[in-house]
Design a protein around this motif. Sequence first.
Motif, PDB file in Angstrom:
ATOM      1  N   MET A   1      74.580 -29.593  -3.975  1.00 12.53           N
ATOM      2  CA  MET A   1      73.468 -30.157  -3.220  1.00 12.53           C
ATOM      3  C   MET A   1      72.447 -30.771  -4.173  1.00 12.53           C
ATOM      4  SD  MET A   1      71.137 -28.166  -0.452  1.00 12.53           S
ATOM      5  CE  MET A   1      70.460 -27.104  -1.718  1.00 12.53           C
ATOM      6  N   LYS A   2      71.988 -31.949  -3.827  1.00 10.15           N
ATOM      7  CA  LYS A   2      71.069 -32.643  -4.732  1.00 10.15           C
ATOM      8  C   LYS A   2      70.127 -33.499  -3.905  1.00 10.15           C
ATOM      9  CE  LYS A   2      72.866 -35.016  -8.483  1.00 10.15           C
ATOM     10  NZ  LYS A   2      73.374 -36.260  -9.045  1.00 10.15           N
ATOM     11  N   LEU A   3      68.837 -33.346  -4.149  1.00  4.48           N
ATOM     12  CA  LEU A   3      67.847 -34.170  -3.454  1.00  4.48           C
ATOM     13  C   LEU A   3      67.500 -35.340  -4.367  1.00  4.48           C
ATOM     14  CD1 LEU A   3      65.933 -34.261  -0.918  1.00  4.48           C
ATOM     15  CD2 LEU A   3      64.206 -33.288  -2.406  1.00  4.48           C
ATOM     16  N   VAL A   4      67.785 -36.542  -3.880  1.00  2.56           N
ATOM     17  CA  VAL A   4      67.595 -37.716  -4.725  1.00  2.56           C
ATOM     18  C   VAL A   4      66.464 -38.571  -4.162  1.00  2.56           C
ATOM     19  CG1 VAL A   4      68.699 -39.719  -5.741  1.00  2.56           C
ATOM     20  CG2 VAL A   4      70.051 -37.689  -5.199  1.00  2.56           C
ATOM     21  N   VAL A   5      65.508 -38.874  -5.002  1.00  2.00           N
ATOM     22  CA  VAL A   5      64.386 -39.725  -4.613  1.00  2.00           C
ATOM     23  C   VAL A   5      64.449 -40.979  -5.456  1.00  2.00           C
ATOM     24  CG1 VAL A   5      61.889 -39.916  -4.590  1.00  2.00           C
ATOM     25  CG2 VAL A   5      62.963 -37.768  -3.965  1.00  2.00           C
ATOM     26  N   GLU A   6      64.523 -42.127  -4.782  1.00  2.00           N
ATOM     27  CA  GLU A   6      64.676 -43.379  -5.526  1.00  2.00           C
ATOM     28  C   GLU A   6      63.532 -44.337  -5.240  1.00  2.00           C
ATOM     29  OE1 GLU A   6      68.488 -45.154  -4.668  1.00  2.00           O
ATOM     30  OE2 GLU A   6      69.441 -43.209  -4.921  1.00  2.00           O
ATOM     31  N   ASN A   7      62.840 -44.711  -6.261  1.00  2.46           N
ATOM     32  CA  ASN A   7      61.802 -45.752  -6.174  1.00  2.46           C
ATOM     33  C   ASN A   7      60.855 -45.555  -5.003  1.00  2.46           C
ATOM     34  OD1 ASN A   7      62.928 -47.098  -8.377  1.00  2.46           O
ATOM     35  ND2 ASN A   7      64.415 -48.060  -7.023  1.00  2.46           N
ATOM     36  N   LEU A  21      58.528 -44.010  -7.577  1.00  3.96           N
ATOM     37  CA  LEU A  21      58.728 -42.640  -8.023  1.00  3.96           C
ATOM     38  C   LEU A  21      60.211 -42.296  -7.870  1.00  3.96           C
ATOM     39  CD1 LEU A  21      56.790 -40.391  -8.873  1.00  3.96           C
ATOM     40  CD2 LEU A  21      56.749 -39.646  -6.514  1.00  3.96           C
ATOM     41  N   SER A  22      60.840 -41.902  -8.953  1.00  3.66           N
ATOM     42  CA  SER A  22      62.260 -41.529  -8.859  1.00  3.66           C
ATOM     43  C   SER A  22      62.483 -40.194  -9.530  1.00  3.66           C
ATOM     44  CB  SER A  22      63.152 -42.571  -9.550  1.00  3.66           C
ATOM     45  OG  SER A  22      62.982 -43.823  -8.967  1.00  3.66           O
ATOM     46  N   PHE A  23      63.151 -39.303  -8.845  1.00  5.00           N
ATOM     47  CA  PHE A  23      63.572 -38.068  -9.506  1.00  5.00           C
ATOM     48  C   PHE A  23      64.702 -37.436  -8.709  1.00  5.00           C
ATOM     49  CE2 PHE A  23      59.952 -36.969  -6.775  1.00  5.00           C
ATOM     50  CZ  PHE A  23      60.466 -35.915  -6.028  1.00  5.00           C
ATOM     51  N   GLY A  57      61.544 -47.634  -1.127  1.00  4.73           N
ATOM     52  CA  GLY A  57      62.408 -46.622  -1.717  1.00  4.73           C
ATOM     53  C   GLY A  57      62.947 -45.677  -0.674  1.00  4.73           C
ATOM     54  N   LYS A  58      63.688 -44.655  -1.117  1.00  5.61           N
ATOM     55  CA  LYS A  58      64.244 -43.735  -0.127  1.00  5.61           C
ATOM     56  C   LYS A  58      64.460 -42.329  -0.687  1.00  5.61           C
ATOM     57  CE  LYS A  58      68.942 -45.329  -0.992  1.00  5.61           C
ATOM     58  NZ  LYS A  58      70.224 -45.701  -0.452  1.00  5.61           N
ATOM     59  N   LYS A 197      49.946 -39.862 -13.228  1.00  9.66           N
ATOM     60  CA  LYS A 197      50.079 -40.374 -14.596  1.00  9.66           C
ATOM     61  C   LYS A 197      51.401 -41.119 -14.660  1.00  9.66           C
ATOM     62  CE  LYS A 197      47.453 -36.794 -16.946  1.00  9.66           C
ATOM     63  NZ  LYS A 197      47.657 -35.629 -17.797  1.00  9.66           N
ATOM     64  N   SER A 198      51.992 -41.171 -15.840  1.00 11.28           N
ATOM     65  CA  SER A 198      53.300 -41.802 -15.929  1.00 11.28           C
ATOM     66  C   SER A 198      54.248 -41.004 -15.051  1.00 11.28           C
ATOM     67  CB  SER A 198      53.785 -41.768 -17.379  1.00 11.28           C
ATOM     68  OG  SER A 198      53.914 -40.423 -17.773  1.00 11.28           O
ATOM     69  N   GLN A 199      54.963 -41.701 -14.183  1.00 15.14           N
ATOM     70  CA  GLN A 199      55.736 -40.965 -13.195  1.00 15.14           C
ATOM     71  C   GLN A 199      57.222 -41.007 -13.511  1.00 15.14           C
ATOM     72  OE1 GLN A 199      53.988 -43.137 -10.125  1.00 15.14           O
ATOM     73  NE2 GLN A 199      52.413 -41.623  -9.724  1.00 15.14           N
ATOM     74  N   GLN A 200      57.705 -39.885 -13.933  1.00 19.10           N
ATOM     75  CA  GLN A 200      59.136 -39.794 -14.164  1.00 19.10           C
ATOM     76  C   GLN A 200      59.605 -38.403 -13.765  1.00 19.10           C
ATOM     77  OE1 GLN A 200      58.175 -40.314 -18.115  1.00 19.10           O
ATOM     78  NE2 GLN A 200      57.347 -38.254 -17.967  1.00 19.10           N
ATOM     79  N   GLY A 201      60.918 -38.214 -13.709  1.00 14.01           N
ATOM     80  CA  GLY A 201      61.415 -36.948 -13.177  1.00 14.01           C
ATOM     81  C   GLY A 201      61.929 -36.041 -14.247  1.00 14.01           C
TER      82      GLY A 201
END
Lengths: 201, 209
Positions: A1-7, A21-23, A57-58, A197-201
């Motif tokens: 199971m993986k929750l994916v957030v893209e852009n 925002l992607s993580f 994004g989604k 701030k800088s947004q990364q995952g």
Amino acid sequence: MKLVVENLTCRRGLRTIFKDLSFKVEGGHGLLLTGANGSGKTTLLRMLAGFLEASGGKVHLEGGDEELELAEQCHYVGHHNGIKHSFTALENLQFLSDYLGGDNFEGAIDTFGLRGLEDIPAAIMSAGQKRRLGLSRLVLVERPIWFLDEPSVSLDVQSVEILAGVVSRHIKNGGIAIAATHVPLGLDFADELVMGKSQQG
Amino acid sequence: MAFREGGAIGTALGFYLIVVSILSIGIGPDLAILSKIAPGVLWGTLLLSALLSVDRIFHNDYEDGTLEVIALGPLPLELVAVAKATAHWISTAIPLVLMAPVLGMFLNLPAHGFWVLVVSMLAGTPAVSFLGAVGAGLTLGLGRGGQLLSLLILPLYIPVLIFGISTMDAVLVGPGSFSTSFAILAALSLATVVLTPFAAAAALRMNLQ
């Protein structure tokens, strides 16, 4: 199971709250959201839970239950407790169990120290007791993804420890937890996302 | 889904009683006038009394966060709206309707008007509850939504009022056909029951943002 957030992007009116925002969060992992007031922690969590439509994004869940929407596989604990004040603790749990489908009454009552409060109307409980009752649905109804927005508000030290224990157990059992907080919860989340701030995952 | 908090029913019933009493005292003891205006007073005041309580349909659930929990549950919000509006109808509209004949006595409503009063109100009040649910959903996020709610919803109650009254007039004074007006009244109710849950659910989604 993986929750994916893209852009993922959120605009409200002319203001951009966050952008691209992607993580990813995999089962068995937690993500801690930190950041100043107004940096968009709550907005992000509400968007993940589906209350808010993304401006871009989604969000999608890989390997969850295909039959159910993401909203039906997650718990969202927000600023409000989600309990009925005219109901007793047990009636509140009963309603949640009837409606959401879980039935781990004993677990919910014992974990959050609600023993002895079962027949007390929520209206006369203290803020911390109400909070614990609100949180008890995490245990009452099993759902793989937890979105927690300031879950420790009005809890005493001991209850915060209990909450931390519940969340780590959830993660250990392969669940996902994303929590926004600016007090250290005593949780050892692997990842941290600093909003604003800088947004990364 | 009968999870509701008490409160508004008593206010609505009390308001209905008091307004009708005030009007009948104010107009004086002329029985002919009283019985002539009875249908209008009873219907008009019923709508106002129901309006007092419709803003409660979603308000408590919104305030305490239960609405968020419900939104993450298995029921689509459309069905939640149906359930809440139905609960309002059962808990508030029906008691008001049952009180109407008693108040009809204050107003010297002719005896053969009592059954048509109750029947027409039972047919018309679902529209009151369901339209009210849309207004309640729309005004949720506003602190003092009550006043705006009346402006939004009362105009929509006018068709119900018109056909409610014409149903009664057909029986009490004639000419006119009871069944025609009654059929339109029932149709209004059925149409709102089918259509408004979508509007109410959309309003709820907007307010959950």
